[in-house]
Design a protein around this motif. Structure first.
Motif, PDB file in Angstrom:
ATOM      1  N   HIS A   1       0.529  -1.015  -0.069  1.00 21.97           N
ATOM      2  CA  HIS A   1      -0.154   0.250  -0.092  1.00 21.97           C
ATOM      3  C   HIS A   1       0.608   1.425   0.391  1.00 21.97           C
ATOM      4  O   HIS A   1       1.715   1.237   0.227  1.00 21.97           O
ATOM      5  CB  HIS A   1      -0.930   0.375   1.151  1.00 21.97           C
ATOM      6  N   VAL A   2       0.252   2.641  -0.337  1.00 20.10           N
ATOM      7  CA  VAL A   2       1.229   3.898  -0.057  1.00 20.10           C
ATOM      8  C   VAL A   2       0.017   4.764  -0.214  1.00 20.10           C
ATOM      9  O   VAL A   2      -0.953   4.953  -0.191  1.00 20.10           O
ATOM     10  CB  VAL A   2       1.676   3.571  -1.506  1.00 20.10           C
TER      11      VAL A   2
ATOM     12  N   GLY B   1      -5.098  10.001   0.152  1.00 19.97           N
ATOM     13  CA  GLY B   1      -5.376   8.162  -0.606  1.00 19.97           C
ATOM     14  C   GLY B   1      -4.699   7.841   0.086  1.00 19.97           C
ATOM     15  O   GLY B   1      -3.715   7.146  -0.200  1.00 19.97           O
ATOM     16  N   LEU B   2      -5.344   6.400  -0.466  1.00 17.38           N
ATOM     17  CA  LEU B   2      -5.131   4.967  -0.182  1.00 17.38           C
ATOM     18  C   LEU B   2      -5.200   4.117  -1.365  1.00 17.38           C
ATOM     19  O   LEU B   2      -6.226   3.832  -1.974  1.00 17.38           O
ATOM     20  CB  LEU B   2      -5.750   4.590   0.972  1.00 17.38           C
ATOM     21  N   PHE B   3      -3.690   3.642  -1.614  1.00 12.70           N
ATOM     22  CA  PHE B   3      -3.880   3.022  -2.721  1.00 12.70           C
ATOM     23  C   PHE B   3      -3.410   1.623  -3.009  1.00 12.70           C
ATOM     24  O   PHE B   3      -1.717   1.499  -2.279  1.00 12.70           O
ATOM     25  CB  PHE B   3      -2.632   3.926  -4.218  1.00 12.70           C
TER      26      PHE B   3
ATOM     27  N   ILE C   1      -7.919   2.315  -3.266  1.00  9.46           N
ATOM     28  CA  ILE C   1      -9.091   1.918  -2.413  1.00  9.46           C
ATOM     29  C   ILE C   1      -9.521   2.675  -0.920  1.00  9.46           C
ATOM     30  O   ILE C   1     -10.721   2.799  -0.978  1.00  9.46           O
ATOM     31  CB  ILE C   1      -7.930   0.913  -1.119  1.00  9.46           C
ATOM     32  N   ASP C   2      -9.156   3.909  -1.227  1.00  9.61           N
ATOM     33  CA  ASP C   2      -9.980   5.083   0.003  1.00  9.61           C
ATOM     34  C   ASP C   2      -9.709   6.447  -0.225  1.00  9.61           C
ATOM     35  O   ASP C   2      -7.932   6.384  -1.219  1.00  9.61           O
ATOM     36  CB  ASP C   2      -9.838   4.325   0.937  1.00  9.61           C
ATOM     37  N   LYS C   3     -10.181   7.374  -0.414  1.00 14.53           N
ATOM     38  CA  LYS C   3      -9.163   8.698  -0.184  1.00 14.53           C
ATOM     39  C   LYS C   3     -10.400   9.286   0.200  1.00 14.53           C
ATOM     40  O   LYS C   3     -11.902   9.566   0.679  1.00 14.53           O
ATOM     41  CB  LYS C   3      -9.872   9.484  -1.982  1.00 14.53           C
TER      42      LYS C   3
ATOM     43  N   ASP D   1       2.967  -2.727   5.797  1.00 15.11           N
ATOM     44  CA  ASP D   1       2.488  -2.759   4.452  1.00 15.11           C
ATOM     45  C   ASP D   1       2.585  -1.630   3.623  1.00 15.11           C
ATOM     46  O   ASP D   1       1.822  -1.423   2.822  1.00 15.11           O
ATOM     47  CB  ASP D   1       1.166  -3.358   5.181  1.00 15.11           C
ATOM     48  N   VAL D   2       2.679  -0.785   4.383  1.00 15.50           N
ATOM     49  CA  VAL D   2       2.754   0.830   3.480  1.00 15.50           C
ATOM     50  C   VAL D   2       4.371   1.162   3.045  1.00 15.50           C
ATOM     51  O   VAL D   2       5.545   0.779   4.311  1.00 15.50           O
ATOM     52  CB  VAL D   2       2.484   2.011   4.498  1.00 15.50           C
TER      53      VAL D   2
END
Length: 312
Positions: free
Chosen positions: A4-5, A18-20, A27-29, A64-65
């Motif tokens: 994830h980033v 934002g999560l990508f 994935i979410d913003k 995970d990031v």
């Protein structure tokens, strides 16, 4: 393994996050307010808190990031040093170091917001498939971002790509927001188009729908589409300034594509009818076939580009 980033776009009123995943899928913003009081001291702690909360919600551990990318409205050099961000109250400081500290050692990358948005448009937007790109944002001002061989051109102080402040008019008497006279921003921004329209209306007694209500960039191009002669004259002046300015840029950078975004770009492809002829007339012959396209990511370009900075 990191999968994830986070991408963060810091604006004067809101911070977009934002999560990508690593392929660039959102994935979410979400947004949080930008607290600019006290010299903007709360902005980075607020961002860190919001990211930690999202990680908890999505059950993500630090490993995970891959990291956090941040776009900032001001010059940011290649080392992540913010040189000044007037709208946020920030003076010079080390963005990467401070936010990394707040996030417990997580990797952080920083860049100027217009440059970062250009990277987003190259990755997932109107410039997808190209690695040499100029992105121009026509909003309240004129922003610019330059991508060469897939990388942001920051310049020595992070001020590379300030397209809006190319000098295009010697006979201007009203000052640009930067303090200079005759900048491209004074004619090609939304406020610049209004300036041109009001001057065109004042210099003529011809009928125009623009005399019937509030003059805005949208009203000008709506009137252009309806064939209003003074609106068309305004659009020609706008196109001359922007087309010639982009011709200068093309002669220096030789981009594959120029991507036009910002609120003014909502007028659509009609803009190119006025920009491309002066561009093709004045640009160096080897650059005249540069492709023009509209940006497609809108207000999300910044979070995409910020995420891409980390992945690069």
């Amino acid at each position: 393994m990191a999968n994830h980033v986070f991408g963060v776009d810091v604006g004067g009123t809101t911070v977009k996050l934002g999560l990508f995943d690593l392929d660039g899928n959102v994935i979410d913003k979400w947004e949080i307010p930008t607290r600019t009081e006290n010299g903007g001291k709360e902005i980075l702690p607020d961002i860190a808190k919001s990211i930690r909360e999202k990680m908890k919600e999505k059950e993500l551990a630090a490993q995970d990031v891959a990291g956090v990318g941040v776009g900032v409205p001001g010059p940011v050099d290649g080392n992540g040093i913010v040189h000044k961000a007037v709208n946020l109250g920030w003076e010079q400081f080390d963005l990467k170091k401070e936010l990394t500290g707040l996030l417990g050692g997580m990797r952080v990358e920083g860049g100027n917001d217009a440059n970062v948005a250009a990277l987003g448009e190259m990755w997932k937007g109107g410039g997808q498939g190209y690695r040499n790109l100029v992105a121009v944002t026509l909003g309240t001002g004129v922003g610019g971002g330059i991508i060469i061989n897939g990388e942001i051109m920051t310049g020595s102080n992070g001020a590379g790509g300030e397209i809006g402040h190319i000098h295009v008019e010697d006979n201007e008497t009203e000052r640009c927001g930067c303090g200079n006279l005759g900048c491209l921003e004074e004619y090609a921004s939304a406020t610049g188009i209004v300036r041109l329209a009001n001057r065109t209306l004042a210099a003529s007694d011809k009928e125009s729908v623009l005399r019937n209500g509030e003059v805005s960039a949208k009203a000008v191009f709506d009137a252009v589409k309806a064939g209003d002669k003074l609106a068309v004259e305004t659009a020609r002046k706008f196109g001359e300034y922007l087309g010639k300015g982009l011709g200068v840029i093309a002669g220096i950078l030789d981009p594959e594509i120029i991507v036009i975004g910002g609120g003014v770009s909502k007028a659509g492809e009609v803009l190119f009818e006025y920009i491309k002829p002066p561009f093709e007339r004045t640009a160096f012959q080897g650059c005249r076939n540069t492709i023009f396209a509209l940006a497609t990511l809108g207000n999300d370009a910044g979070i995409y580009g910020a995420a891409k900075m980390v992945l690069d």
